[in-house]
Design an enzyme around this catalytic site. Sequence first.
Site, PDB file in Angstrom:
ATOM      1  N   ASN A 210       0.828  -1.213   0.000  1.00 46.62           N
ATOM      2  CA  ASN A 210       0.000   0.000   0.000  1.00 46.62           C
ATOM      3  C   ASN A 210       0.864   1.266   0.000  1.00 46.62           C
ATOM      4  O   ASN A 210       0.516   2.264  -0.642  1.00 46.62           O
ATOM      5  CB  ASN A 210      -0.963  -0.009   1.186  1.00 46.62           C
ATOM      6  CG  ASN A 210      -2.243  -0.771   0.874  1.00 46.62           C
ATOM      7  OD1 ASN A 210      -2.396  -1.297  -0.239  1.00 46.62           O
ATOM      8  ND2 ASN A 210      -3.160  -0.847   1.812  1.00 46.62           N
ATOM      9  N   CYS A 262      -8.085   2.721   3.408  1.00 46.22           N
ATOM     10  CA  CYS A 262      -6.849   1.926   3.496  1.00 46.22           C
ATOM     11  C   CYS A 262      -5.569   2.734   3.280  1.00 46.22           C
ATOM     12  O   CYS A 262      -4.780   2.909   4.207  1.00 46.22           O
ATOM     13  CB  CYS A 262      -6.908   0.783   2.489  1.00 46.22           C
ATOM     14  SG  CYS A 262      -8.328  -0.279   2.766  1.00 46.22           S
ATOM     15  N   LYS A 325     -13.498   6.628  -4.728  1.00 44.60           N
ATOM     16  CA  LYS A 325     -13.141   6.159  -6.074  1.00 44.60           C
ATOM     17  C   LYS A 325     -14.395   5.576  -6.709  1.00 44.60           C
ATOM     18  O   LYS A 325     -15.380   5.298  -5.999  1.00 44.60           O
ATOM     19  CB  LYS A 325     -12.015   5.136  -6.017  1.00 44.60           C
ATOM     20  CG  LYS A 325     -12.394   3.794  -5.418  1.00 44.60           C
ATOM     21  CD  LYS A 325     -11.242   2.824  -5.622  1.00 44.60           C
ATOM     22  CE  LYS A 325     -11.655   1.402  -5.349  1.00 44.60           C
ATOM     23  NZ  LYS A 325     -10.569   0.453  -5.520  1.00 44.60           N
TER      24      LYS A 325
END
Length: 437
Positions: A210, A262, A325
């Site tokens: 990530n 996240c 998103k």
Amino acid sequence: MTLKISVIGTGYLGATHAACMSHLGFEVVGVDIDPAKIASLAAGTIPFYEPGLQELLQSELATGRLSFSSDLSAISDCDVHFICVGTPQVADGLAADLTYVFSSLNAIAPIIKPGSLVVGKSTVPVGTAAKMREQLLAINPDTDLAWNPEFLREGFAVEDTLKPNRLVVGVTNSKTEEILRQVYAKNLAEETPWVVADLPTAELVKVSANAFLATKISFINAMAEICEAAGGDVTVLAKAIGYDPRIGNRFLQAGIGFGGGCLPKDLRAFIARSKELGADQALEFLRDIDSINLRARTRMIELVRKDLSEDLRGKKIAVLGAAFKPDSDDVRDSPALDISAQIQAAGATVTVHDPKAISNAQKRFPALNYSDSIEECVKEADLVLHLTEWKLYREIDPVQLHSLVAQPIMIDGRNALDRDKWRAAGWKFRALGRSEN
Ligand code: UGA
């Protein structure tokens, strides 16, 4: 013997994992402390938007293999227990809040049967798995704990779970690896890469993946800043560097940056953990990655002021997109909503449209105006912002929209609209990282 599986925590990750494990043929029980969530899942309704998941949930419930319960004792005869609870950012710092992982471990430890395996899937700071394993063995010595990080993307959760691009297992012995090989036998038969690691490496794989993705996005957004200063075009630059296979063209979409539940919090928790480890210098650069990301939101607002007026009071602004998103109704740390709220706070009237995320957005930002029709949202607007790249926004006819707005000014915060088409329809068109011509 077919393994019986439990999933502890049926949020985004857990609900998807439970349905997918059932799809692989296992008997699965999902448990959660939130009875409303369990009731909804048991009735075949997912309490969030994720393409394909509701259909999968319903077909798996119909097989009789998948069930949900708010009674923890439902897991006691399972062989493998996946911990899928959340690890949000703490309220007063950068670190991850580990309350739920430890409370769920302590709740299940005394009731799981001998020989069973606990598998952590939540994203945790490195070192957590070893600590959890120690606690588990102290309570129930004839069990074990492994780590199996999850890489699913919202919007592709089912696909990413059923056909992952790799499976990573953190184990301390070959017996636990063998159990995990049984769980993922179908993927292994399809030759999904299988990476065996120790516990800390498995935890680190997730956060470093990530961090790398966040770095890629902030890199291109830094280039967008340079392009703006030098009169270049970041979309052409991204395309050109992306042809080099070592760089690759994915995750190089410049715009208002990353958000969601996240990337931002994982980045910050990683920084906090590196400090505890005495290795904070190594991740110093991630602070810049975070700053570049947040600066993209500020730059967007500067562009609005430049194209409209320094004083935004009384201006009417239409925002296309609220989710962090497309193909998601998740608004956690959504750049689109952050920008909308800041513009509203500067005195403008902001109306937000989104095909799926309005109800979640309303809960977090009740002061913004919302509309479920694009036409109504942009009516009499002085400026339109494109902030989440839903496909339906790319399909808008700019000629038709032109007749509805007060002033035809579009700022594309995702570099996803066809600039030539909008300009040909008479719009003043701006985008982050692209010169005005
Ligand atoms: C991310 C990772 O991609 C997953 O691999 C990971 O499993 C997941 O976090 C997690 O830790 O659970 P997700 O949060 O669903 O998945 O979203 P991404 O697709 O990574 O997008 C994150 C943000 O970056 C979005 O706000 C998106 O708009 C933005 N983004 C993405 C860009 O600004 N530019 C890009 O080129 C790509």
